[in-house]
Write an enzyme that holds these catalytic residues in place. Structure first.
Site, PDB file in Angstrom:
ATOM      1  CB  THR A   1      -0.904   0.011   1.249  1.00 31.03           C
ATOM      2  OG1 THR A   1      -1.438   1.323   1.402  1.00 31.03           O
ATOM      3  CG2 THR A   1      -0.152  -0.340   2.518  1.00 31.03           C
TER       4      THR A   1
ATOM      5  CE1 TYR B   1      -4.184  -2.411   4.982  1.00 34.04           C
ATOM      6  CE2 TYR B   1      -3.539  -0.174   4.402  1.00 34.04           C
ATOM      7  CZ  TYR B   1      -3.898  -1.454   4.026  1.00 34.04           C
ATOM      8  OH  TYR B   1      -3.960  -1.774   2.696  1.00 34.04           O
TER       9      TYR B   1
HETATM   10  N1  LIG Z   1      -8.741  -1.078  -1.453  1.00 31.82           N
HETATM   11  C1  LIG Z   1      -7.673  -0.291  -1.487  1.00 31.82           C
HETATM   12  O1  LIG Z   1      -7.760   0.914  -1.787  1.00 31.82           O
HETATM   13  C2  LIG Z   1      -6.308  -0.872  -1.178  1.00 31.82           C
HETATM   14  C3  LIG Z   1      -5.215  -0.013  -1.222  1.00 31.82           C
HETATM   15  C4  LIG Z   1      -3.949  -0.528  -0.935  1.00 31.82           C
HETATM   16  C5  LIG Z   1      -3.771  -1.882  -0.683  1.00 31.82           C
HETATM   17  N2  LIG Z   1      -4.845  -2.693  -0.644  1.00 31.82           N
HETATM   18  C6  LIG Z   1      -4.620  -4.120  -0.379  1.00 31.82           C
HETATM   19  O2  LIG Z   1      -5.272  -4.900  -1.358  1.00 31.82           O
HETATM   20  C7  LIG Z   1      -5.671  -6.163  -0.816  1.00 31.82           C
HETATM   21  C8  LIG Z   1      -7.124  -6.427  -1.171  1.00 31.82           C
HETATM   22  O3  LIG Z   1      -7.917  -5.365  -0.657  1.00 31.82           O
HETATM   23  P1  LIG Z   1      -9.456  -5.191  -1.046  1.00 31.82           P
HETATM   24  O4  LIG Z   1      -9.734  -3.745  -1.136  1.00 31.82           O
HETATM   25  O5  LIG Z   1      -9.807  -6.087  -2.161  1.00 31.82           O
HETATM   26  O6  LIG Z   1     -10.144  -5.703   0.300  1.00 31.82           O
HETATM   27  P2  LIG Z   1     -11.301  -6.767   0.525  1.00 31.82           P
HETATM   28  O7  LIG Z   1     -11.634  -6.700   1.981  1.00 31.82           O
HETATM   29  O8  LIG Z   1     -12.401  -6.588  -0.449  1.00 31.82           O
HETATM   30  O9  LIG Z   1     -10.568  -8.136   0.191  1.00 31.82           O
HETATM   31  C9  LIG Z   1      -9.854  -8.890   1.130  1.00 31.82           C
HETATM   32  C10 LIG Z   1     -10.255 -10.354   0.898  1.00 31.82           C
HETATM   33  O10 LIG Z   1      -9.484 -11.175   1.761  1.00 31.82           O
HETATM   34  C11 LIG Z   1     -10.355 -12.048   2.486  1.00 31.82           C
HETATM   35  N3  LIG Z   1      -9.673 -12.306   3.762  1.00 31.82           N
HETATM   36  C12 LIG Z   1      -9.327 -11.404   4.708  1.00 31.82           C
HETATM   37  N4  LIG Z   1      -8.676 -12.029   5.710  1.00 31.82           N
HETATM   38  C13 LIG Z   1      -8.611 -13.332   5.380  1.00 31.82           C
HETATM   39  C14 LIG Z   1      -8.070 -14.478   6.018  1.00 31.82           C
HETATM   40  N5  LIG Z   1      -7.479 -14.398   7.228  1.00 31.82           N
HETATM   41  N6  LIG Z   1      -8.162 -15.681   5.392  1.00 31.82           N
HETATM   42  C15 LIG Z   1      -8.779 -15.772   4.183  1.00 31.82           C
HETATM   43  N7  LIG Z   1      -9.311 -14.729   3.538  1.00 31.82           N
HETATM   44  C16 LIG Z   1      -9.226 -13.526   4.131  1.00 31.82           C
HETATM   45  C17 LIG Z   1     -11.677 -11.311   2.603  1.00 31.82           C
HETATM   46  O11 LIG Z   1     -12.795 -12.133   2.787  1.00 31.82           O
HETATM   47  C18 LIG Z   1     -11.721 -10.615   1.240  1.00 31.82           C
HETATM   48  O12 LIG Z   1     -12.306 -11.441   0.255  1.00 31.82           O
HETATM   49  C19 LIG Z   1      -5.376  -6.079   0.667  1.00 31.82           C
HETATM   50  O13 LIG Z   1      -4.177  -6.770   0.924  1.00 31.82           O
HETATM   51  C20 LIG Z   1      -5.202  -4.582   0.934  1.00 31.82           C
HETATM   52  O14 LIG Z   1      -4.333  -4.337   2.006  1.00 31.82           O
HETATM   53  C21 LIG Z   1      -6.124  -2.240  -0.882  1.00 31.82           C
HETATM   54  O1  LIG Z   2     -16.297   9.379   4.120  1.00 29.17           O
HETATM   55  C1  LIG Z   2     -15.147   9.738   3.823  1.00 29.17           C
HETATM   56  C2  LIG Z   2     -14.151   8.799   3.445  1.00 29.17           C
HETATM   57  C3  LIG Z   2     -12.875   9.270   3.176  1.00 29.17           C
HETATM   58  N1  LIG Z   2     -12.591  10.605   3.232  1.00 29.17           N
HETATM   59  C4  LIG Z   2     -11.233  11.081   2.904  1.00 29.17           C
HETATM   60  O2  LIG Z   2     -10.928  10.627   1.599  1.00 29.17           O
HETATM   61  C5  LIG Z   2      -9.546  10.302   1.491  1.00 29.17           C
HETATM   62  C6  LIG Z   2      -9.415   8.882   1.018  1.00 29.17           C
HETATM   63  O3  LIG Z   2      -9.883   8.027   2.033  1.00 29.17           O
HETATM   64  P1  LIG Z   2     -10.195   6.471   1.811  1.00 29.17           P
HETATM   65  O4  LIG Z   2     -10.960   6.312   0.549  1.00 29.17           O
HETATM   66  O5  LIG Z   2     -10.778   5.943   3.069  1.00 29.17           O
HETATM   67  O6  LIG Z   2      -8.755   5.866   1.539  1.00 29.17           O
HETATM   68  P2  LIG Z   2      -7.400   5.983   2.398  1.00 29.17           P
HETATM   69  O7  LIG Z   2      -7.645   6.184   3.836  1.00 29.17           O
HETATM   70  O8  LIG Z   2      -6.531   6.977   1.701  1.00 29.17           O
HETATM   71  O9  LIG Z   2      -6.800   4.532   2.264  1.00 29.17           O
HETATM   72  C7  LIG Z   2      -6.944   3.766   1.086  1.00 29.17           C
HETATM   73  O10 LIG Z   2      -5.831   3.944   0.287  1.00 29.17           O
HETATM   74  C8  LIG Z   2      -4.627   3.486   0.866  1.00 29.17           C
HETATM   75  C9  LIG Z   2      -3.522   3.728  -0.133  1.00 29.17           C
HETATM   76  O11 LIG Z   2      -3.309   5.111  -0.300  1.00 29.17           O
HETATM   77  C10 LIG Z   2      -4.762   2.001   1.174  1.00 29.17           C
HETATM   78  O12 LIG Z   2      -3.631   1.543   1.794  1.00 29.17           O
HETATM   79  C11 LIG Z   2      -5.926   1.738   2.089  1.00 29.17           C
HETATM   80  O13 LIG Z   2      -6.117   0.330   2.218  1.00 29.17           O
HETATM   81  C12 LIG Z   2      -7.153   2.311   1.486  1.00 29.17           C
HETATM   82  O14 LIG Z   2      -8.203   2.203   2.442  1.00 29.17           O
HETATM   83  C13 LIG Z   2      -8.955  10.505   2.890  1.00 29.17           C
HETATM   84  O15 LIG Z   2      -8.389  11.778   2.915  1.00 29.17           O
HETATM   85  C14 LIG Z   2     -10.159  10.502   3.820  1.00 29.17           C
HETATM   86  O16 LIG Z   2     -10.002  11.328   4.940  1.00 29.17           O
HETATM   87  C15 LIG Z   2     -13.567  11.526   3.585  1.00 29.17           C
HETATM   88  O17 LIG Z   2     -13.309  12.736   3.648  1.00 29.17           O
HETATM   89  N2  LIG Z   2     -14.810  11.054   3.877  1.00 29.17           N
END
Ligand SMILES: NC(=O)c1ccc[n+]([C@@H]2O[C@H](COP(=O)([O-])OP(=O)(O)OC[C@H]3O[C@@H](n4cnc5c(N)ncnc54)[C@H](O)[C@@H]3O)[C@@H](O)[C@H]2O)c1
Ligand SMILES: O=c1ccn([C@@H]2O[C@H](COP(=O)(O)OP(=O)(O)O[C@H]3O[C@H](CO)[C@@H](O)[C@H](O)[C@H]3O)[C@@H](O)[C@H]2O)c(=O)[nH]1
Length: 349
Positions: free
Chosen positions: A120, A144
């Protein structure tokens, strides 16, 4: 010996399922481990092999690795909500760090030497830079981000000890949007991500969206992030795998577009998709947030055959908005079927 396949942990989740879909469409065999804590079976549209279970369960992990021959592991399974990690740090160190070691350990024991890991942008933390490169200082500000950075160190130490192993660590910036045909998308009803929350507010699932902090040192006082379309991000995983298969060395890659958008700018884009204003309130800063983080994406463009396609914020927001509309339509028709069955006195399963 069975044909080799790719293990995807967390493949029923938001990002994992987009990658699984693209892998299937390219003809790869995929096996998924997911405990369905936030993921959903409905995200698997090509009937991929799913093992429902937890990656903390060593026996289950062992049985999956012994049953299949994996060429690579894509490791997504994790807990992902920054504010929750501040309140419940051990949940994050356990699920994201300890449980990842369980998977990495199985990779070593079963000779799986290609790993694509979901990291991330949060590992950069607060920074003064216009854009962060993969070599910028790392300063994670919440559990995290620290739990994910620990995984990066674990992989790097494993690589030092095992020259055969290679990995691509993808540092995702803010992932949003959904499959362009509207088949899959983020389903978690308790979402905290800005674009999903704002689309829900537009469509009346929530009464409003709150801006967390308007006093940041940015051009309009709200936080700046580099939002990347989930389809582009998924493609980066397939290209990472090709890179490893071609003998590429272990690397860390930023996955973002190199442009930042403020919270207010994102909300404007949601209003444009909705064609009406949405209800917005201004609130306090959210704990664990940093003011700005934007990717320098030169390295991924240079090393992988990856070019962004859906860079425009309107593409991201429109796909997210249409996905939310579809979720509402589906839940309304489920409700309708439920009430028709009830009025006919049928048992609803
Ligand atoms: N969504 C974002 O903006 C974002 C940003 C940066 C990194 N990531 C990373 O991307 C990856 C996927 O994120 P996402 O947004 O798809 O989240 P998500 O919650 O939709 O997906 C996570 C998946 O992992 C499964 N899971 C969680 N813990 C588990 C466990 N102990 N055993 C088996 N399955 C498990 C959940 O059921 C889910 O299907 C994560 O590693 C997260 O840290 C996401
Ligand atoms: O209801 C809301 C939700 C979010 N935010 C703002 O929007 C921005 C983005 O927030 P969010 O969409 O929650 O993402 P982040 O907290 O930036 O984190 C995301 O993006 C990261 C990478 O930059 C990943 O590591 C995390 O898993 C993922 O949750 C931030 O400034 C928040 O404060 C608001 O103002 N209101």
């Amino acid at each position: 010996m069975p044909e080799s396949s790719i293990l995807v942990t967390g493949g029923c989740g938001y990002i994992g399922s987009h990658v699984v879909r693209q892998l299937s469409e390219c003809g790869y065999q995929v096996v998924i481990i997911d405990n369905l804590s936030t993921g959903s079976k409905e995200n698997l549209i090509y009937d991929e092999k799913l093992v429902v279970g937890d990656i903390s369960d060593s026996k289950l992990v062992e049985s999956v690795f012994s049953q299949y021959r994996f060429d690579a592991v894509f490791h997504f399974a994790a807990s992902i909500i920054v504010p929750e990690s501040v309140k419940m740090p051990l949940k994050y160190y356990r699920n994201n760090t300890v449980n990842s070691i369980n998977i990495f350990d199985a990779c070593i024991r079963y000779g799986v030497n290609k790993i694509v890991f979901s990291s991330t942008a949060a590992v950069y933390g607060e920074n003064e830079l216009l854009q962060v490169t993969e070599d910028s200082p790392l300063n994670p500000t919440n559990p995290y981000a620290r739990s994910k950075l620990m995984d990066e160190y674990v992989l790097s130490d494993m690589r030092a000890a095992l020259p055969n192993l290679s990995y691509v660590i993808l540092r995702y910036f803010n992932v949003a949007g959904s499959d362009l045909l509207g088949r899959i998308g983020p389903r978690n009803p308790n979402a905290t991500h800005l674009i999903k929350v704002a689309c829900e507010a537009a469509l009346g699932i929530r009464d409003k969206v709150t801006i967390f902090g308007t006093d940041y040192p940015t051009h309009d006082g709200t936080c700046i992030r580099d939002y990347i379309h989930v389809e582009d991000l998924a493609k980066a995983h397939l290209e990472s795998y090709r890179y490893l298969r071609d003998g590429g060395d272990s690397i860390v890659l930023n996955c973002g577009y190199g442009r930042g958008l403020s919270v207010r700018e994102v909300l404007k884009a949601v209003e444009l998709a909705h064609r009406k204003p949405i209800k917005v309130s201004e609130g306090y800063r959210r704990i664990g947030d940093v003011s700005s983080v934007i990717a320098n994406s030169n390295r991924i463009k240079k090393l992988l055959n990856w070019r962004p396609v859906y860079e425009d914020i309107s593409s991201i927001v429109e796909s997210a908005y249409h996905w939310e509309k579809k979720l509402i339509r589906n839940s309304n028709s489920e409700r309708r079927i439920f009430s028709v069955n009830q009025s006919l006195g049928r048992e609803v399963t």
